[in-house]
Design a protein around this motif. Structure first.
Motif, PDB file in Angstrom:
ATOM      1  N   ARG A  35      48.289  46.117  25.637  1.00  0.00           N
ATOM      2  CA  ARG A  35      48.328  46.954  26.837  1.00  0.00           C
ATOM      3  C   ARG A  35      47.255  46.483  27.809  1.00  0.00           C
ATOM      4  O   ARG A  35      46.160  46.111  27.372  1.00  0.00           O
ATOM      5  N   ILE A  36      47.583  46.487  29.092  1.00  0.00           N
ATOM      6  CA  ILE A  36      46.590  46.107  30.104  1.00  0.00           C
ATOM      7  C   ILE A  36      46.351  47.295  31.043  1.00  0.00           C
ATOM      8  O   ILE A  36      47.292  47.803  31.662  1.00  0.00           O
ATOM      9  N   ILE A  37      45.092  47.695  31.123  1.00  0.00           N
ATOM     10  CA  ILE A  37      44.700  48.753  32.065  1.00  0.00           C
ATOM     11  C   ILE A  37      43.937  48.077  33.199  1.00  0.00           C
ATOM     12  O   ILE A  37      42.952  47.371  32.952  1.00  0.00           O
ATOM     13  N   ARG A  38      44.434  48.262  34.425  1.00  0.00           N
ATOM     14  CA  ARG A  38      43.765  47.650  35.579  1.00  0.00           C
ATOM     15  C   ARG A  38      42.923  48.681  36.309  1.00  0.00           C
ATOM     16  O   ARG A  38      43.401  49.773  36.628  1.00  0.00           O
ATOM     17  N   VAL A  39      41.652  48.290  36.537  1.00  0.00           N
ATOM     18  CA  VAL A  39      40.705  49.187  37.195  1.00  0.00           C
ATOM     19  C   VAL A  39      40.311  48.569  38.523  1.00  0.00           C
ATOM     20  O   VAL A  39      40.109  47.355  38.618  1.00  0.00           O
ATOM     21  N   LYS A  40      40.258  49.420  39.546  1.00  0.00           N
ATOM     22  CA  LYS A  40      39.763  48.945  40.839  1.00  0.00           C
ATOM     23  C   LYS A  40      39.041  50.096  41.532  1.00  0.00           C
ATOM     24  O   LYS A  40      39.547  51.230  41.519  1.00  0.00           O
ATOM     25  N   ASP A  41      37.883  49.810  42.107  1.00  0.00           N
ATOM     26  CA  ASP A  41      37.103  50.838  42.804  1.00  0.00           C
ATOM     27  C   ASP A  41      36.958  52.118  41.986  1.00  0.00           C
ATOM     28  O   ASP A  41      37.066  53.227  42.530  1.00  0.00           O
ATOM     29  N   GLY A  42      36.737  51.962  40.685  1.00  0.00           N
ATOM     30  CA  GLY A  42      36.450  53.128  39.855  1.00  0.00           C
ATOM     31  C   GLY A  42      37.642  53.975  39.480  1.00  0.00           C
ATOM     32  O   GLY A  42      37.477  55.112  39.019  1.00  0.00           O
ATOM     33  N   ALA A  55      43.342  45.776  26.804  1.00  0.00           N
ATOM     34  CA  ALA A  55      42.507  44.974  27.697  1.00  0.00           C
ATOM     35  C   ALA A  55      42.265  45.782  28.971  1.00  0.00           C
ATOM     36  O   ALA A  55      43.209  46.359  29.530  1.00  0.00           O
ATOM     37  N   ILE A  56      41.017  45.816  29.406  1.00  0.00           N
ATOM     38  CA  ILE A  56      40.666  46.450  30.681  1.00  0.00           C
ATOM     39  C   ILE A  56      40.302  45.334  31.641  1.00  0.00           C
ATOM     40  O   ILE A  56      39.386  44.546  31.362  1.00  0.00           O
ATOM     41  N   VAL A  57      41.047  45.234  32.727  1.00  0.00           N
ATOM     42  CA  VAL A  57      40.820  44.140  33.676  1.00  0.00           C
ATOM     43  C   VAL A  57      40.584  44.702  35.078  1.00  0.00           C
ATOM     44  O   VAL A  57      40.854  45.872  35.341  1.00  0.00           O
ATOM     45  N   GLY A  58      40.106  43.840  35.960  1.00  0.00           N
ATOM     46  CA  GLY A  58      39.865  44.264  37.332  1.00  0.00           C
ATOM     47  C   GLY A  58      38.789  43.397  37.948  1.00  0.00           C
ATOM     48  O   GLY A  58      38.081  42.683  37.243  1.00  0.00           O
ATOM     49  N   PRO A  59      38.651  43.469  39.273  1.00  0.00           N
ATOM     50  CA  PRO A  59      37.676  42.609  39.948  1.00  0.00           C
ATOM     51  C   PRO A  59      36.235  42.970  39.592  1.00  0.00           C
ATOM     52  O   PRO A  59      35.968  44.052  39.078  1.00  0.00           O
TER      53      PRO A  59
END
Ligand SMILES: Nc1ncnc2c1ncn2[C@@H]1O[C@H](COP(=O)(O)OP(=O)(O)OP(=O)(O)O)[C@@H](O)[C@H]1O
Ligand SMILES: [Mg+2]
Length: 226
Positions: free
Chosen positions: A209-216, A35-39
């Protein structure tokens, strides 16, 4: 295995350059459900589009197994994508004039596979997604959850190496979301590699698995205990 090496993506509008991906690297082994998550605006969809050959990064490279897919020319990339990747989008993206069954069989027919073979495969998948009574319905005659399950059936009929999903539950209520997530989990149990972008934590935790993305950038990358 998909390997992303230090990719960047900028969008230029006149003189304004937006840096959307600022150096992203990751590896996804075969069979993993990520899962790719983030604002909102973090770059999740942009990252998925680069990985799945829907777009081309400005720098960096992407490998599937030992093949550098980011180096393919446009024609090769389209062919690679059709043969290896399946896609599910928030708005289902079904063809409104075609029935559920026809939406699922279309790609196979376009590639010259015999109709009786594609029809049998499509019917088997739709049945396993609990849609046997809806095979002859047009998208407008299906609920959102049913439409999304049809779109997953269409995405997996060619047995893609990787199934990419961008916010697959974002247009659905919680019952329908649960049905779609069950379909994803069943596919994953059978070995399907899945990359799912979502902003819904309750569905993200169903992944391995969770990958958190923020500001690229990736700000966190965790395996979940199962
Ligand atoms: N084709 C484009 N041209 C210009 N800017 C773009 C383009 N695509 C994306 N962007 C910008 O890149 C940033 C990241 O967009 P992206 O769609 O990847 O975010 P996201 O994390 O998927 O957000 P959301 O949760 O809202 O879907 C946003 O600021 C967006 O406006
Ligand atoms: Mg998005």
């Amino acid at each position: 295995m998909i390997t992303v090496k230090n990719i960047t993506k900028n969008f230029t509008n006149g003189t304004v350059v937006t840096h959307v991906l600022r150096g992203v690297s990751l590896e996804i082994p075969d069979g993993q459900f990520v899962a790719i998550v983030g604002p909102s605006g973090a770059g999740k969809s942009t990252l998925m589009y680069q990985m799945s050959l829907l777009d081309t990064p400005n720098s960096g490279s992407i490998f599937v197994d030992d093949r550098e897919i980011s180096a393919l020319n446009d024609t090769e990339a389209i062919k690679y994508r059709l043969e290896n990747f399946g896609f599910v989008f928030q708005d289902y993206a079904l063809i409104p004039e075609l029935t559920a069954l026809e939406n699922v069989t279309l790609l196979g027919l376009m590639q010259g596979v015999d109709y009786s073979i594609v029809k049998k495969e499509a019917t088997t998948i739709l049945e396993s997604f609990n849609l046997l009574n809806q095979v002859d319905h047009l998208p407008s005659q299906l609920s959102g959850g049913e439409q999304q399950r049809v779109s997953v059936a269409r995405a997996i009929i060619k047995k893609p190496k990787i199934l990419f999903a961008d916010e697959p539950t974002a247009s659905l209520d919680s019952d329908m979301s649960a049905q779609v997530m069950k379909v994803f989990l069943d596919l994953h149990k059978k070995g399907q590699t899945i990359v799912m972008v979502t902003h819904e934590e309750e569905y993200a935790v169903m992944a391995d698995r969770i990958i958190r993305v923020k500001d690229g950038r990736i700000i966190d990358d965790k395996m979940l205990k199962k």
